[in-house]
Design an enzyme around this catalytic site. Structure first.
Site, short mmCIF file in Angstrom:
data_model
loop_
_atom_site.label_atom_id
_atom_site.label_comp_id
_atom_site.label_asym_id
_atom_site.label_seq_id
_atom_site.Cartn_x
_atom_site.Cartn_y
_atom_site.Cartn_z
NE ARG A 182 -3.84 0.27 2.18
CZ ARG A 182 -4.63 0.70 3.15
NH1 ARG A 182 -4.66 0.08 4.32
NH2 ARG A 182 -5.36 1.78 2.97
CB CYS A 237 -2.13 4.08 9.28
SG CYS A 237 -3.50 4.66 10.31
#
Length: 279
Positions: A182, A237
Site C-alpha cells: 500500500r 496510516c
C-alpha cells in the site's frame, strides 16, 4: 513506565486495584463493524465496558479529516465520563489481539489528558489462552465529571504535515504505518488513490508484532534504530487507527517527540492539490 501490560499484571490489578480501574474492550473488525460488539456480548474480560471504533472513537466523516476523524471534544468528553474515567484513574484497554483498536483508544485517552492508560498485550486472545474467566455482564458505571485537557504535543495537524512536505523539513520524519504494497501504491483496497505522502518512510505496524503480541522492546529498538532520536516523528496510516501501535511502540522504544496524524493518508488525498509518491 511502560504502557503495555500482560495478562498476569492485569489479573493482579483486578484483585488489588479494581475500585480505581476501568477496563475497556475495543474489539472491532473494519470489514464488519458489528462484530466487536457482538463478541463483547458473548463474553468479555469481567468488568469491562465496550468502546466502538466508529461510534465512540471516531467522529462524523466529512470532506476532509479522513475516514476515522476524532469525535469532537464534547462527544469524547461525554464518552469518557460515561466510562467513569478520571484523570488519575487506571485505564486498561484491549482488543482481539494486535492492538490496532486498543492503541487508538490508548492514544485518544493520553491526548485527552488521562495519565495512566495501559494496553493489554495480546488482548482478549491472550486472556482466553491463559484460561481466565469471562463474563457476559455489562457493569453499572458511575459517570465521572472529567474534563478534557488536550495534550497538543501528541497530535500533528494537516497543516503541519503539509509544511513538512512542502519545505522538505529534515528535522521531521514522516512514518507510514501501512503494509509495504500500500505504501508503494501497488495495492490499495480502501482509498481512491494509491501511494504515500511524499518523503514518508515505511514502518508497517504489523512488523512490531509476534503472533498478535508486541515483540520484545529490544526488537522494537532495533526496528527503529535508523531513526534519529532527537527528531520529531509524525506517524500516519490510512485513517489514524493502525498508526497508533507504532506510536505506542516508538514511545516504548524511548522516542520522546512522537505525534499522530489522525487524518492520515485518507485526509491527505482529500485535498486534490496534494502530491503522492509511489516507489
Amino acid at each position: 513506565m511502560s504502557s503495555i501490560i500482560d495478562v498476569d499484571q492485569l489479573k493482579k490489578w483486578m484483585e488489588e486495584k479494581a475500585e480505581n480501574m476501568t477496563i475497556i474492550d475495543c474489539r472491532f473488525d473494519l470489514s464488519d463493524p458489528t462484530w466487536g460488539e457482538q463478541e463483547y456480548k458473548k463474553g468479555h474480560i469481567p468488568g469491562s465496558i465496550y468502546a466502538h471504533l466508529e461510534r465512540d472513537l471516531s467522529g462524523k466523516v466529512g470532506e476532509h479529516g479522513g475516514r476515522h476523524p476524532l469525535p469532537d471534544d464534547q462527544e469524547f468528553e461525554t464518552f469518557v465520563q460515561k466510562c467513569g474515567i478520571t484523570k488519575n484513574r487506571i485505564v486498561v484497554v484491549y482488543d482481539q489481539g494486535g492492538a490496532a483498536f486498543s492503541s487508538r483508544l490508548w492514544w485518544m485517552l493520553k491526548y485527552a489528558g488521562i495519565e495512566h492508560v495501559f494496553v493489554l498485550n495480546g488482548g482478549y486472545d491472550s486472556w482466553i489462552k491463559a484460561g481466565n474467566p469471562i463474563s457476559t455482564v455489562e457493569p453499572n458505571i458511575t459517570p465521572s465529571s472529567f474534563q478534557i485537557e488536550k495534550n497538543d504535543r501528541l497530535i500533528a495537524q494537516y497543516h503541519e504535515v503539509k509544511e513538512v512536505v512542502e519545505k522538505g523539513k529534515k528535522d521531521v520524519i514522516l512514518i507510514d504505518s501501512r503494509e509495504e504494497k500500500r505504501y508503494k501504491g501497488e495495492f490499495e483496497p480502501i482509498d481512491h488513490k494509491a501511494g504515500h505522502i511524499p518523503g514518508a518512510v515505511n514502518y508497517p505496524w504489523m512488523e512490531g508484532l509476534e503472533e498478535k503480541q508486541f515483540a520484545p522492546i529490544e526488537k522494537q529498538k532495533r526496528r527503529f534504530s535508523s531513526i534519529e532520536p532527537n527528531k520529531e516523528i509524525i506517524v500516519y496510516c490510512g485513517s489514524g487507527v493502525t498508526a497508533t501501535p507504532n506510536v505506542l511502540l516508538l514511545n516504548e522504544a524511548g522516542f520522546k517527540n512522537v505525534k499522530l496524524y489522525v487524518g492520515s493518508f485518507s485526509d491527505w488525498i482529500s485535498y486534490k492539490e496534494n502530491n503522492i509518491e509511489t516507489n
